[in-house]
Design an enzyme around this catalytic site. Sequence first.
Site, PDB file in Angstrom:
ATOM      1  CG  LEU A 156     -10.548  -0.035   1.719  1.00 50.84           C
ATOM      2  CD1 LEU A 156      -9.939  -0.917   2.776  1.00 50.84           C
ATOM      3  CD2 LEU A 156     -12.030  -0.271   1.634  1.00 50.84           C
ATOM      4  N   GLY A 264      11.405   9.042   4.516  1.00 54.98           N
ATOM      5  CA  GLY A 264      11.766   7.954   5.429  1.00 54.98           C
ATOM      6  C   GLY A 264      12.251   6.747   4.666  1.00 54.98           C
ATOM      7  N   GLY A 268       5.587   0.560   1.522  1.00 59.66           N
ATOM      8  CA  GLY A 268       5.486  -0.888   1.384  1.00 59.66           C
ATOM      9  C   GLY A 268       4.029  -1.271   1.472  1.00 59.66           C
ATOM     10  CB  CYS A 271      -2.119  -1.493  -1.812  1.00 60.37           C
ATOM     11  SG  CYS A 271      -3.492  -2.459  -1.203  1.00 60.37           S
ATOM     12  CE  LYS A 334      -1.793   1.841   6.697  1.00 62.51           C
ATOM     13  NZ  LYS A 334      -2.641   2.659   5.839  1.00 62.51           N
ATOM     14  NE  ARG A 341      -0.701  -7.920   2.558  1.00 66.37           N
ATOM     15  CZ  ARG A 341      -1.832  -7.564   1.961  1.00 66.37           C
ATOM     16  NH1 ARG A 341      -2.193  -8.114   0.830  1.00 66.37           N
ATOM     17  NH2 ARG A 341      -2.598  -6.633   2.495  1.00 66.37           N
TER      18      ARG A 341
HETATM   19  C1  UDX Z   1      -2.729   2.543  -0.088  1.00 67.04           C
HETATM   20  C2  UDX Z   1      -3.534   3.747  -0.591  1.00 67.04           C
HETATM   21  O1  UDX Z   1      -3.355   4.856   0.281  1.00 67.04           O
HETATM   22  C3  UDX Z   1      -4.989   3.395  -0.706  1.00 67.04           C
HETATM   23  O2  UDX Z   1      -5.728   4.480  -1.231  1.00 67.04           O
HETATM   24  C4  UDX Z   1      -5.132   2.197  -1.609  1.00 67.04           C
HETATM   25  O3  UDX Z   1      -6.471   1.804  -1.699  1.00 67.04           O
HETATM   26  C5  UDX Z   1      -4.286   1.044  -1.101  1.00 67.04           C
HETATM   27  O4  UDX Z   1      -2.936   1.455  -0.938  1.00 67.04           O
HETATM   28  P1  UDX Z   1      -2.293   1.422   2.295  1.00 67.04           P
HETATM   29  O5  UDX Z   1      -1.539   0.355   1.607  1.00 67.04           O
HETATM   30  O6  UDX Z   1      -3.230   1.042   3.374  1.00 67.04           O
HETATM   31  O7  UDX Z   1      -3.153   2.261   1.239  1.00 67.04           O
HETATM   32  O8  UDX Z   1      -1.207   2.378   2.942  1.00 67.04           O
HETATM   33  P2  UDX Z   1      -0.831   3.926   2.898  1.00 67.04           P
HETATM   34  O9  UDX Z   1      -1.342   4.598   4.084  1.00 67.04           O
HETATM   35  O10 UDX Z   1      -1.149   4.500   1.592  1.00 67.04           O
HETATM   36  O11 UDX Z   1       0.768   3.828   3.069  1.00 67.04           O
HETATM   37  C6  UDX Z   1       1.544   3.114   2.117  1.00 67.04           C
HETATM   38  C7  UDX Z   1       3.010   3.131   2.484  1.00 67.04           C
HETATM   39  O12 UDX Z   1       3.571   4.409   2.221  1.00 67.04           O
HETATM   40  C8  UDX Z   1       3.328   2.832   3.954  1.00 67.04           C
HETATM   41  O13 UDX Z   1       4.442   1.944   3.997  1.00 67.04           O
HETATM   42  C9  UDX Z   1       3.703   4.176   4.520  1.00 67.04           C
HETATM   43  O14 UDX Z   1       4.598   4.079   5.591  1.00 67.04           O
HETATM   44  C10 UDX Z   1       4.334   4.854   3.315  1.00 67.04           C
HETATM   45  N1  UDX Z   1       4.281   6.320   3.364  1.00 67.04           N
HETATM   46  C11 UDX Z   1       3.072   6.952   3.348  1.00 67.04           C
HETATM   47  C12 UDX Z   1       5.450   7.057   3.366  1.00 67.04           C
HETATM   48  O15 UDX Z   1       6.558   6.506   3.353  1.00 67.04           O
HETATM   49  N2  UDX Z   1       5.375   8.426   3.371  1.00 67.04           N
HETATM   50  C13 UDX Z   1       4.189   9.083   3.370  1.00 67.04           C
HETATM   51  O16 UDX Z   1       4.213  10.320   3.376  1.00 67.04           O
HETATM   52  C14 UDX Z   1       2.998   8.322   3.358  1.00 67.04           C
END
Ligand code: UDX
Length: 444
Positions: A156, A264, A268, A271, A334, A341
Site C-alpha cells: 500500500l 523531480g 523519499g 519505504c 509526497k 521520513r
Molecule cells: C511505496 C510503494 O509505492 C508502495 O507500493 C510500497 O508498499 C511502499 O512504498 P509510498 O512510500 O507510500 O509507497 O510512496 P510512493 O507513492 O510510492 O512515492 C514514493 C516517493 O517517490 C515519493 O517521494 C514520491 O514523490 C516519489 N516519486 C514517485 C517520484 O519522485 N516520481 C514518481 O514518478 C513517483
Amino acid sequence: MTARITVLGTGYLGATHAACMAELGHDVLGVDLDPAKLAKLQAGEVPFYEPGLQEVLQRNLAAGRLRFTASYEEAAAWSDVHFLAVGTPQKKGELGSDLTAVESVIDQLGPLLREPAVIFGKSTVPVGTAARLGAAVRELAPAGDAVELAWNPEFLREGFGVQDTLHPDRLVLGLDRDNPGSGRAEAVAREIYAKLLAEDIPFLVTDLATAELVKAAANAFLATKISFINVMSDVCEAAGADVTTLADALGYDGRIGRGFLNAGIGFGGGCLPKDIRAFMARAGELGVGQTMAFLREVDSVNMGRRAAMVERTRNAIGGSLLGARIAVLGAAFKPDSDDVRDSPALNVAGQMQLHGAAVSVYDPKAMDNSRRLFPTLTYASSALDACAQADAVLVLTEWAEFRTMSPELLAQQVRNKVIIDGRNCLEPQQWRQHGWTYLGVGRP
Ligand code: UDX
C-alpha cells in the site's frame, strides 16, 4: 464468512489493515504496545494523516467489529489468526533493516499459542526472514508444529492506504510448504479476502521466499524507474529536450507505463529508500551483491537530486545562498501525506539553511512532523506567508494547493519572481506570462 483476526502492530500499515479487514465484515482486534496510540484509535482518531481512513475506522468501531488492546494474552485467547504488521525501519548506521519489532511480536505471541494458529506476516522483511520466524514461533509455541506462518506482503501507498488494501493490484501469499502446520493458511486467506477475490483480483500463492521478494523487487523496480527518469531529465537539460513529454511518450508503451516516471527531486518516505537499502544488504549476504550493484546507483542518483536542487536554487538567485530568503512549499515526502521520513523536500530545505539561507517552510499537513524533525527551520502559517520577501520560491511537494496557486497573487509577496518547480507540477507558461522566471526539472 466472518473471520476473527488480530492485527499485531497498529502503525500506518497495521491500523489501515485492521480497519479495512473490519470493513470487509471481519471481527478485528488491533494490538499495540503504545497506550497513547491505542487510546486514539479506540476513540476513532487516526494518529497520522491518511485520507478516508478515519471514516472506515469510526464506522467499524461503531459497528462493534473493531477494537484495540495492549494485551497479547487477550489476542492469543481471542483468535487463532494473526496478522503481523509492525515496522521494519532501517538500522542506524547500516543499510539492513531493523527486525527488532518483528522478532519481539513473535517472542510475545509464540509462548501464548496453545492451539493451532495461522500467522500472516505483512511487514516488509529481508528474504529468508519468514522461514526463520516460522522456526522460532514453532519452537516457542506450546502448539509447536501446529502453528503455521505464511507471508502476505502489503503494497500500500501512503495516501491510498484504504483503496490499496480493499482493492489491491494483486494478493500474494507465501506458504511454508515444508512446515505446513495445520495447513490452513491458504483457505483462511481465501476466506478473509473473499470479497477481493470475487472482484477477480489476482491471487498468487507461492513459497515464503518468493512472497518476501515480490515486495523488495517491486520497490526496487519503482525506485529504478524514478532514478531512470531523473537521469533522463539531466540528459534533457543538456540537450534542450523536455522530460515531461518524453515520459508521456514513453508511458504509452504498455511495456514501460507512465507511472513512476515523474522527474523531480526524487523519492523519499518511510519505504522506498529503506527497502532498497535493505534489499542491497540482503543481496550481499546471499552472495549476489555484485549483480545488485545497480541499486546502489539508483540510490545515489536519487540522493544526488537533492543536492542538485540546492545548486539549481543557488544558480537561480545569483550564485550564493548566504543571506537569501528561500520559500519552501511542501515538506511531506509526497502530497496527501503528513509523513516527512526521509523527505526530499525537508532535506533540501535543511541543506539550504546550512548554506546560510533563511528558509521558510509551509506544508498543508506536515508542519508538526517537520518541526519535530527539523526544529531549526522557520515555519510559515500559509504558502503566501512562506513566500514573503522571498528571493526564490521552491515547490518541493506537489500538493494540489500549490499546483493551483495564483502567479499574480504570489508576485505581490516575493522579492524576486523566481519559481523553481522541483516536481514539474506547475504550468511553466502560466508563470512566465506573469513575469516569473520558471525553472522546472528537465524542461526547457
Ligand atoms: C511505496 C510503494 O509505492 C508502495 O507500493 C510500497 O508498499 C511502499 O512504498 P509510498 O512510500 O507510500 O509507497 O510512496 P510512493 O507513492 O510510492 O512515492 C514514493 C516517493 O517517490 C515519493 O517521494 C514520491 O514523490 C516519489 N516519486 C514517485 C517520484 O519522485 N516520481 C514518481 O514518478 C513517483
